[in-house]
Structure formats: structure tokens, C-alpha cells
Design a protein around this motif. Sequence first.
Motif, PDB file in Angstrom:
ATOM      1  N   GLY A  96       0.791  -1.230   0.000  1.00 51.55           N
ATOM      2  CA  GLY A  96       0.000   0.000   0.000  1.00 51.55           C
ATOM      3  C   GLY A  96       0.817   1.270   0.000  1.00 51.55           C
ATOM      4  N   ARG A  97       1.989   1.214  -0.611  1.00 51.38           N
ATOM      5  CA  ARG A  97       2.847   2.397  -0.684  1.00 51.38           C
ATOM      6  C   ARG A  97       2.919   2.911  -2.110  1.00 51.38           C
ATOM      7  NH1 ARG A  97       6.688  -1.063   3.196  1.00 51.38           N
ATOM      8  NH2 ARG A  97       5.574  -0.563   5.139  1.00 51.38           N
ATOM      9  N   GLY A  98       3.024   4.230  -2.217  1.00 44.73           N
ATOM     10  CA  GLY A  98       2.992   4.829  -3.541  1.00 44.73           C
ATOM     11  C   GLY A  98       4.339   4.955  -4.213  1.00 44.73           C
ATOM     12  N   CYS A  99       5.381   5.214  -3.447  1.00 46.94           N
ATOM     13  CA  CYS A  99       6.706   5.398  -4.031  1.00 46.94           C
ATOM     14  C   CYS A  99       7.768   5.207  -2.968  1.00 46.94           C
ATOM     15  CB  CYS A  99       6.841   6.786  -4.657  1.00 46.94           C
ATOM     16  SG  CYS A  99       6.658   8.128  -3.455  1.00 46.94           S
ATOM     17  N   CYS A 100       8.989   5.087  -3.403  1.00 44.04           N
ATOM     18  CA  CYS A 100      10.105   4.944  -2.465  1.00 44.04           C
ATOM     19  C   CYS A 100      11.352   5.567  -3.077  1.00 44.04           C
ATOM     20  CB  CYS A 100      10.369   3.481  -2.113  1.00 44.04           C
ATOM     21  SG  CYS A 100      11.000   2.491  -3.490  1.00 44.04           S
ATOM     22  N   VAL A 101      12.290   5.904  -2.216  1.00 37.76           N
ATOM     23  CA  VAL A 101      13.604   6.340  -2.646  1.00 37.76           C
ATOM     24  C   VAL A 101      14.618   5.400  -2.010  1.00 37.76           C
ATOM     25  CG1 VAL A 101      13.786   8.042  -0.777  1.00 37.76           C
ATOM     26  CG2 VAL A 101      15.240   8.269  -2.797  1.00 37.76           C
ATOM     27  N   VAL A 102      15.559   4.926  -2.799  1.00 37.83           N
ATOM     28  CA  VAL A 102      16.565   3.969  -2.346  1.00 37.83           C
ATOM     29  C   VAL A 102      17.935   4.628  -2.442  1.00 37.83           C
ATOM     30  CG1 VAL A 102      17.508   1.653  -2.631  1.00 37.83           C
ATOM     31  CG2 VAL A 102      15.132   2.117  -3.276  1.00 37.83           C
ATOM     32  N   ALA A 103      18.633   4.692  -1.304  1.00 32.87           N
ATOM     33  CA  ALA A 103      19.934   5.363  -1.272  1.00 32.87           C
ATOM     34  C   ALA A 103      21.029   4.377  -0.881  1.00 32.87           C
ATOM     35  CB  ALA A 103      19.896   6.522  -0.274  1.00 32.87           C
ATOM     36  N   PRO A 104      22.039   4.198  -1.708  1.00 37.74           N
ATOM     37  CA  PRO A 104      23.153   3.309  -1.370  1.00 37.74           C
ATOM     38  C   PRO A 104      23.933   3.831  -0.159  1.00 37.74           C
ATOM     39  CG  PRO A 104      23.164   3.897  -3.691  1.00 37.74           C
ATOM     40  CD  PRO A 104      22.217   4.812  -3.025  1.00 37.74           C
ATOM     41  N   ILE A 105      24.384   2.919   0.667  1.00 34.75           N
ATOM     42  CA  ILE A 105      25.265   3.268   1.789  1.00 34.75           C
ATOM     43  C   ILE A 105      26.629   2.663   1.513  1.00 34.75           C
ATOM     44  CG2 ILE A 105      25.702   2.943   4.257  1.00 34.75           C
ATOM     45  CD1 ILE A 105      22.692   2.890   4.667  1.00 34.75           C
ATOM     46  N   VAL A 106      27.640   3.509   1.521  1.00 31.06           N
ATOM     47  CA  VAL A 106      29.005   3.078   1.210  1.00 31.06           C
ATOM     48  C   VAL A 106      29.864   3.168   2.462  1.00 31.06           C
ATOM     49  CG1 VAL A 106      31.060   3.561  -0.169  1.00 31.06           C
ATOM     50  CG2 VAL A 106      28.777   3.822  -1.178  1.00 31.06           C
ATOM     51  N   GLN A 107      30.544   2.062   2.798  1.00 33.63           N
ATOM     52  CA  GLN A 107      31.431   2.010   3.954  1.00 33.63           C
ATOM     53  C   GLN A 107      32.805   1.539   3.512  1.00 33.63           C
ATOM     54  OE1 GLN A 107      31.167   3.071   6.975  1.00 33.63           O
ATOM     55  NE2 GLN A 107      29.563   2.074   8.153  1.00 33.63           N
ATOM     56  N   HIS A 108      33.836   2.264   3.917  1.00 34.26           N
ATOM     57  CA  HIS A 108      35.219   1.862   3.637  1.00 34.26           C
ATOM     58  C   HIS A 108      35.439   1.615   2.135  1.00 34.26           C
ATOM     59  CE1 HIS A 108      35.172   1.464   7.936  1.00 34.26           C
ATOM     60  NE2 HIS A 108      34.381   0.416   7.895  1.00 34.26           N
ATOM     61  N   GLY A 109      34.805   2.449   1.316  1.00 26.86           N
ATOM     62  CA  GLY A 109      34.999   2.339  -0.119  1.00 26.86           C
ATOM     63  C   GLY A 109      34.248   1.206  -0.779  1.00 26.86           C
ATOM     64  N   ARG A 110      33.325   0.560  -0.046  1.00 29.87           N
ATOM     65  CA  ARG A 110      32.573  -0.556  -0.610  1.00 29.87           C
ATOM     66  C   ARG A 110      31.091  -0.361  -0.313  1.00 29.87           C
ATOM     67  NH1 ARG A 110      34.629  -6.043   1.646  1.00 29.87           N
ATOM     68  NH2 ARG A 110      33.551  -6.847  -0.196  1.00 29.87           N
ATOM     69  N   ALA A 111      30.252  -0.914  -1.196  1.00 30.77           N
ATOM     70  CA  ALA A 111      28.813  -0.877  -0.952  1.00 30.77           C
ATOM     71  C   ALA A 111      28.503  -1.681   0.303  1.00 30.77           C
ATOM     72  CB  ALA A 111      28.065  -1.447  -2.151  1.00 30.77           C
ATOM     73  N   TRP A 112      27.867  -1.049   1.266  1.00 30.15           N
ATOM     74  CA  TRP A 112      27.535  -1.691   2.554  1.00 30.15           C
ATOM     75  C   TRP A 112      26.098  -2.167   2.574  1.00 30.15           C
ATOM     76  CZ3 TRP A 112      23.976  -0.727   6.406  1.00 30.15           C
ATOM     77  CH2 TRP A 112      24.221  -1.308   7.668  1.00 30.15           C
ATOM     78  N   GLY A 113      25.199  -1.387   1.987  1.00 26.12           N
ATOM     79  CA  GLY A 113      23.783  -1.716   2.012  1.00 26.12           C
ATOM     80  C   GLY A 113      22.961  -0.567   1.468  1.00 26.12           C
ATOM     81  N   GLU A 114      21.752  -0.417   1.996  1.00 19.68           N
ATOM     82  CA  GLU A 114      20.892   0.633   1.466  1.00 19.68           C
ATOM     83  C   GLU A 114      19.965   1.202   2.525  1.00 19.68           C
ATOM     84  OE1 GLU A 114      18.664  -1.504  -1.599  1.00 19.68           O
ATOM     85  OE2 GLU A 114      16.930  -1.535  -0.239  1.00 19.68           O
ATOM     86  N   LEU A 115      19.594   2.448   2.283  1.00 17.68           N
ATOM     87  CA  LEU A 115      18.587   3.157   3.062  1.00 17.68           C
ATOM     88  C   LEU A 115      17.357   3.282   2.179  1.00 17.68           C
ATOM     89  CD1 LEU A 115      17.893   4.865   5.627  1.00 17.68           C
ATOM     90  CD2 LEU A 115      18.798   6.835   4.381  1.00 17.68           C
ATOM     91  N   TYR A 116      16.204   2.872   2.711  1.00 18.78           N
ATOM     92  CA  TYR A 116      14.972   2.818   1.923  1.00 18.78           C
ATOM     93  C   TYR A 116      13.908   3.628   2.658  1.00 18.78           C
ATOM     94  CZ  TYR A 116      10.783   0.484  -0.104  1.00 18.78           C
ATOM     95  OH  TYR A 116       9.585   0.196  -0.713  1.00 18.78           O
ATOM     96  N   VAL A 117      13.329   4.610   1.978  1.00 21.92           N
ATOM     97  CA  VAL A 117      12.265   5.430   2.551  1.00 21.92           C
ATOM     98  C   VAL A 117      11.087   5.424   1.598  1.00 21.92           C
ATOM     99  CG1 VAL A 117      11.585   7.690   3.435  1.00 21.92           C
ATOM    100  CG2 VAL A 117      13.948   6.901   3.737  1.00 21.92           C
ATOM    101  N   ALA A 118       9.881   5.179   2.122  1.00 25.06           N
ATOM    102  CA  ALA A 118       8.691   5.103   1.279  1.00 25.06           C
ATOM    103  C   ALA A 118       7.618   6.089   1.746  1.00 25.06           C
ATOM    104  CB  ALA A 118       8.131   3.682   1.286  1.00 25.06           C
ATOM    105  N   ARG A 119       6.709   6.405   0.834  1.00 29.37           N
ATOM    106  CA  ARG A 119       5.527   7.204   1.147  1.00 29.37           C
ATOM    107  C   ARG A 119       4.282   6.384   0.831  1.00 29.37           C
ATOM    108  NH1 ARG A 119       7.326  13.078  -1.421  1.00 29.37           N
ATOM    109  NH2 ARG A 119       8.686  13.727   0.318  1.00 29.37           N
TER     110      ARG A 119
END
Length: 383
Positions: free
Chosen positions: A128-151
Motif C-alpha cells: 500500500g505504498r505509492g513510491c520509495c527512494v533507495v539510497a546506497p550506503i558506502v562504507q570503507h569504499g565498498r557498498a555496505w547496504g541501502e537506506l529505503y524510505v517510502a511514502r
Amino acid sequence: MGENRRLAAVVALAQGMAAAHTPRESWRAAALGACRALEGSFAALSVWERDRGRLRVLVNVGDRAPGEEEFPEDETYPVHQFPEITEFLHERWAAGGEPDAWVEAAEGPAAGRPGYCHQRVAALRRRGRGCCVVAPIVQHGRAWGELYVARSSGDPFFDRADADFATVLAAVVAAGLAQTERLEEARRLAFTDALTGLANRRAVDVRLEEAIDRHRADGTVVSLVVCDLNGLKRVNDTLGHAVGDRLLERFGSVLSLCGAMVPGALAARLGGDEFCLLSVGSPADEVVKAADELCRRAAELELGEGVACGVASTEDAIGPVPSARRLFRLADAAQYRAKALRADRPVVAGREGPEDPVVRLADEPTPEPRGAGERRRFRGRRP
């Protein structure tokens, strides 16, 4: 959102993570801060577990859908379902691109520029969500994971400015996570014996005080095994301290192995040749069984001369245990008796009848002050 409000949101996020005392608190502060900053209804923080090829959700905050737990035990997604975790966060970045955030919409490509993965679109619709923004999280020069925010459905879609802001927030989160990792490492070192990797005396003191508080409150069984590794001085004097250290390390491994027989037991080196196991909640007989196995395995070590082992448990006939100090005295007295008798099995306080010699010895007044010398107070005395 104006620049001043966004700056205030970034500061609030950073302060929230800085105030966290545990990784979980840090994860929650990151997700909540990002959710508020982007005026979302839901946010999640996930880590990329490369060795298992999956995204693991660490925390969900905001308006959670059915089945979404705040701190899920095992909410994971195979990366082949979300290939952008490898393609966008690694290949594109390595080729010179920036780890920028992107936007997905429940309507899919019809809502604008196509996103990366239909799985995210399907998840938005399902929850039941309309949209989201996904932001990469980088640690020590490598992809660590992601931050996900939805509306929620019906709320305004995220736009490019929101995605750019999410990229900034992800950088702040990455810095906060790095700080948390450093603090956790410092805490770990503060409570870890450097030679054996076991817990140290400080960790035992803290855990035992907490355990005795529980025992006084609800009768939780607390058991303590104190053991003295026999023959260490002879090994040091004849073969050298490097060999003695190997003996301590080897015994530490045996202690860890036997401690694993008791769920949740803490294996520790108190200092020198003295070790212990602390159990909270398990029956005393299970702890004694583990101690018996410890004696058997210690006797089979190539170096050393076995171990003197004493056990004290609030489940046995030892009288009231108002303090951690008394349980330590009882376990130490039992260990002293085992050493004096050259016993090849653990001596257990409170199991030798009404006039149990261990309990009597532990309760004898001693002129020695509480402190570093307390653990030696029974040495040289008759059992």
C-alpha cells in the motif's frame, strides 16, 4: 522542503545516531531520522551480506505493513531479485559513477523514468505504498547496504531533489554506522581477554551483578564455575612463557567448547591461570555436567596438569545469595577444595550435607579487603 529544514534534518539524524548506545539503537535512529527528513511514512535499513548473497533488513520503522517487524530476525531478500545492489552499487560506481539514490513508483515506468527492479514496484503495491527512494550506503569504499524510505499511496511522489537529499542522508548514516562500529569494537576490547578471546573479569563482574539482581527479583538460577589451570607455572618455568600462552589459549578453547553445552553461558578468563563459566537460567545439573566435561578434557591436554574446578549455584543448598561477591566466594572455595583434594571432577558447593565444608569455608570471615587480592583469599588455608 527548504534548505534550512533539510540542514536541521541532517543535524537531527547525526545527533540521533551519535546518541545511540548499541547497533540496534543506531540502526533505528538512522531509519527514523531519514524517514522524518524525507517526510516518508516508512523507512528501512538493510545490509548487503556478500557471503550469503542477500540483503538483510536490520530495522523497519514508521507505518509497518503486516509481517514487517521493527527488528526482524530473518527478513532477507536474494540479491538476484534486487540486482541493483551489485550492478548499481558496485559496477556503475567502480566505472566512475556516483552512488546516487533513485526513485521507484508503484505505477512503475508509467509514472516517469523507469526504475531498476519490478520487485520493488510489486512490494510497493503489496504494502500500500505509492513510491520509495533507495539510497546506497558506502562504507570503507565498498557498498555496505541501502537506506529505503517510502511514502503511502496518495502522498506526493519523491522527485530528483528528494533523491539527491537521500544521497546526502545516506552519507550521514554511513558516517554514523562507522562511529557505532568503532564504539562497539572498543566495548568488545574492553570486555575481552586479549590472549584467549574469552570474556574478561570486567565482563564477568557486570554480567554477574545483573544476574544476581534477576535472581533476587524472580529466583532465576545463577551458577558460577571457577577453575584454576594446574601446571601453568611449571610450563612457563621449563618451556617458556610462549608455550604457557599456548596452553592458556588451548584451555580457553576447551572452556568455550564446554560452555557451549549450557545455553547462553559466558566463558571467561579472570586473569593468570584462572577461568570461569557463568550461567544464568539453566539448571545447576547442566552446569555441573559441563564442568565435569571440562575437567575430563583438560586432563587430556598435552601440556598442563588438568584443572581444579569449583561450582556454586543458587539452585543448591548454599543459603541466600544477596550479592555477586558471595557466589564468587562459594565457587572459589569449591575450587580451592578441588585443588586441595586433587579432584579430577568438579566440587559443587552445597552438596555435601548440612555441614558442607565449602559453604563453611566461604562464609568464614576474612580480614582481606575486597579487591584484586580477593580471589586468592583461600590459598594456603586448609579445606
